[in-house]
Write a protein that holds these residues in place. Structure first.
Motif, PDB file in Angstrom:
ATOM      1  N   LYS A 149       0.798  -0.996   0.174  1.00 54.36           N
ATOM      2  CA  LYS A 149      -0.024   0.112  -0.002  1.00 54.36           C
ATOM      3  C   LYS A 149       0.865   1.255  -0.012  1.00 54.36           C
ATOM      4  O   LYS A 149       2.192   1.078  -0.056  1.00 54.36           O
ATOM      5  CB  LYS A 149      -0.825  -0.010   1.173  1.00 54.36           C
ATOM      6  CG  LYS A 149      -0.017  -0.060   2.487  1.00 54.36           C
ATOM      7  CD  LYS A 149      -1.088  -0.425   3.732  1.00 54.36           C
ATOM      8  CE  LYS A 149      -1.427  -1.896   3.700  1.00 54.36           C
ATOM      9  NZ  LYS A 149      -2.269  -2.269   4.832  1.00 54.36           N
ATOM     10  N   ASP A 150       0.498   2.445  -0.100  1.00 52.50           N
ATOM     11  CA  ASP A 150       1.134   3.606  -0.024  1.00 52.50           C
ATOM     12  C   ASP A 150       0.440   4.566   1.008  1.00 52.50           C
ATOM     13  O   ASP A 150      -0.742   4.889   0.950  1.00 52.50           O
ATOM     14  CB  ASP A 150       1.525   4.415  -1.263  1.00 52.50           C
ATOM     15  CG  ASP A 150       3.133   4.794  -1.144  1.00 52.50           C
ATOM     16  OD1 ASP A 150       3.816   4.928  -0.129  1.00 52.50           O
ATOM     17  OD2 ASP A 150       3.465   4.743  -2.351  1.00 52.50           O
ATOM     18  N   ILE A 151       1.227   5.449   1.597  1.00 50.81           N
ATOM     19  CA  ILE A 151       0.744   6.489   2.651  1.00 50.81           C
ATOM     20  C   ILE A 151       1.546   7.556   2.719  1.00 50.81           C
ATOM     21  O   ILE A 151       2.777   7.594   2.211  1.00 50.81           O
ATOM     22  CB  ILE A 151       0.635   5.877   4.194  1.00 50.81           C
ATOM     23  CG1 ILE A 151       2.066   5.589   4.685  1.00 50.81           C
ATOM     24  CG2 ILE A 151      -0.460   4.916   4.220  1.00 50.81           C
ATOM     25  CD1 ILE A 151       1.935   5.117   6.297  1.00 50.81           C
ATOM     26  N   ALA A 152       0.953   8.895   3.309  1.00 50.32           N
ATOM     27  CA  ALA A 152       1.878   9.898   3.177  1.00 50.32           C
ATOM     28  C   ALA A 152       2.864  10.177   4.399  1.00 50.32           C
ATOM     29  O   ALA A 152       3.903  10.714   4.078  1.00 50.32           O
ATOM     30  CB  ALA A 152       0.771  10.976   3.345  1.00 50.32           C
ATOM     31  N   SER A 153       2.567   9.667   5.291  1.00 46.13           N
ATOM     32  CA  SER A 153       3.467   9.731   6.572  1.00 46.13           C
ATOM     33  C   SER A 153       3.030   8.887   7.593  1.00 46.13           C
ATOM     34  O   SER A 153       1.872   8.251   7.716  1.00 46.13           O
ATOM     35  CB  SER A 153       3.560  11.217   7.099  1.00 46.13           C
ATOM     36  OG  SER A 153       2.395  11.384   7.691  1.00 46.13           O
ATOM     37  N   ASP A 201      -0.370  10.048   8.851  1.00 45.77           N
ATOM     38  CA  ASP A 201      -1.405  10.273   7.997  1.00 45.77           C
ATOM     39  C   ASP A 201      -1.526   8.834   7.079  1.00 45.77           C
ATOM     40  O   ASP A 201      -0.667   8.877   5.870  1.00 45.77           O
ATOM     41  CB  ASP A 201      -1.266  11.441   7.189  1.00 45.77           C
ATOM     42  CG  ASP A 201      -2.478  11.507   6.151  1.00 45.77           C
ATOM     43  OD1 ASP A 201      -3.430  10.718   6.117  1.00 45.77           O
ATOM     44  OD2 ASP A 201      -2.503  12.393   5.329  1.00 45.77           O
ATOM     45  N   THR A 202      -2.300   7.815   7.511  1.00 45.77           N
ATOM     46  CA  THR A 202      -2.206   6.668   6.714  1.00 45.77           C
ATOM     47  C   THR A 202      -3.618   6.459   5.694  1.00 45.77           C
ATOM     48  O   THR A 202      -3.816   5.418   5.387  1.00 45.77           O
ATOM     49  CB  THR A 202      -2.309   5.690   7.864  1.00 45.77           C
ATOM     50  OG1 THR A 202      -3.422   5.743   8.602  1.00 45.77           O
ATOM     51  CG2 THR A 202      -1.043   5.366   8.489  1.00 45.77           C
ATOM     52  N   THR A 203      -3.993   7.583   5.426  1.00 45.21           N
ATOM     53  CA  THR A 203      -4.909   7.809   4.384  1.00 45.21           C
ATOM     54  C   THR A 203      -4.303   6.908   3.186  1.00 45.21           C
ATOM     55  O   THR A 203      -3.345   7.391   2.640  1.00 45.21           O
ATOM     56  CB  THR A 203      -5.509   9.124   4.015  1.00 45.21           C
ATOM     57  OG1 THR A 203      -5.729   9.592   5.180  1.00 45.21           O
ATOM     58  CG2 THR A 203      -6.556   9.222   2.851  1.00 45.21           C
TER      59      THR A 203
END
Length: 262
Positions: free
Chosen positions: A195-199, A202-204
């Motif tokens: 998956k990928d997330i911003a930080s 912030d795991t949106t």
């Protein structure tokens, strides 16, 4: 590398449409979220199970796993946990899926206590899983976020039908380097969730490649033919972008990352 996506990214979408999406966008498999709010769950009867299997068979798409929510290290009696595990194993068998995904769910227990609980229950479930031709995979998650945590449980069980799912976000959030995660999980590994997330704050869910997770580093560690599943957590983030329109780009990104080095 074989690619799948999780129906966590397309909550509530009918099986026919899930199979169509996978085939249309070049995914060989699908991880089916097994929950009562979804089309596939342990409450399905034999006719419904056969229909699901046939739908994916017609589309030429494999059912990689039944993603269950049983928490094998949770406090309480073993009986309900073992019954839930058996139900998930039977569902996977009937659908032709090789794997069942489960969570640790040890909560606030000391890992020294939670780990043996998980190992005891998984060990008890292993013979039935073997009879059904299904492997139960413990995900790097919640109380056991690192590869070392999950490998310790799987190693304690010491049964081929008990393995691991490597969720690369949770091991990364726990501060474990990908090479360390893979080294301990490799003997037990069923498949990898990306998956990928911003930080860390912030795991949106983001499109693959739009965030900070070390996806290439993780994929470089895998063997040819390993399964990689995109777990896009749309169900928990309803305002996130829609997964179907990103599936083709996500597949191409993973194939680029996983291409052999020249």
């Amino acid at each position: 590398m074989k690619l799948a996506f999780s129906t966590l990214g397309v909550p509530g979408v009918p099986v026919t449409e899930v199979a169509r999406l996978a085939a249309a966008h070049g995914y060989q498999g699908v991880e089916l979220r097994a929950h009562p709010e979804e089309p596939v769950h342990p409450g399905l009867g034999p006719v419904e199970r056969a229909s699901v299997a046939e739908e994916f068979g017609r589309a030429g798409v494999e059912i990689l796993a039944v993603a269950g929510y049983t928490r094998v290290a949770a406090p309480g009696e073993d009986g309900p946990v073992l019954a839930a595990l058996a139900g998930l194993v039977d569902l996977a068998h009937d659908l032709g899926a090789p794997y069942v995904r489960v969570f640790p769910g040890g909560g606030d227990q000391d890992p020294a206590e939670a780990g043996p609980i998980a190992a005891r229950r998984l060990g008890a479930a292993a013979p039935h899983a073997a009879d059904q031709g299904v492997r139960i995979l413990l995900e790097t998650h919640d109380s056991h976020p690192t590869g070392a945590d999950v490998a310790r449980v799987a190693g304690t069980v010491g049964h081929r039908q008990i393995g691991a799912v490597w969720d690369v976000m949770h091991t990364w959030l726990a501060g474990e380097e990908p090479v360390a995660s893979h080294a301990v999980l490799a003997p037990h590994l069923g498949y990898v969730q990306v998956k990928d997330i911003a930080s860390p704050e912030d795991t949106t869910p983001l499109a693959l490649g739009a965030g900070v997770l070390p996806l290439k580093t993780c994929l470089d560690l895998l063997d040819p033919g390993d399964w990689v599943c995109w777990e896009y957590e749309k169900r928990w983030y309803p305002d996130a972008a829609e997964l179907p329109r990103m599936l083709s780009a996500g597949r191409e990104h993973l194939l680029r990352l996983g291409a052999p080095k020249e």
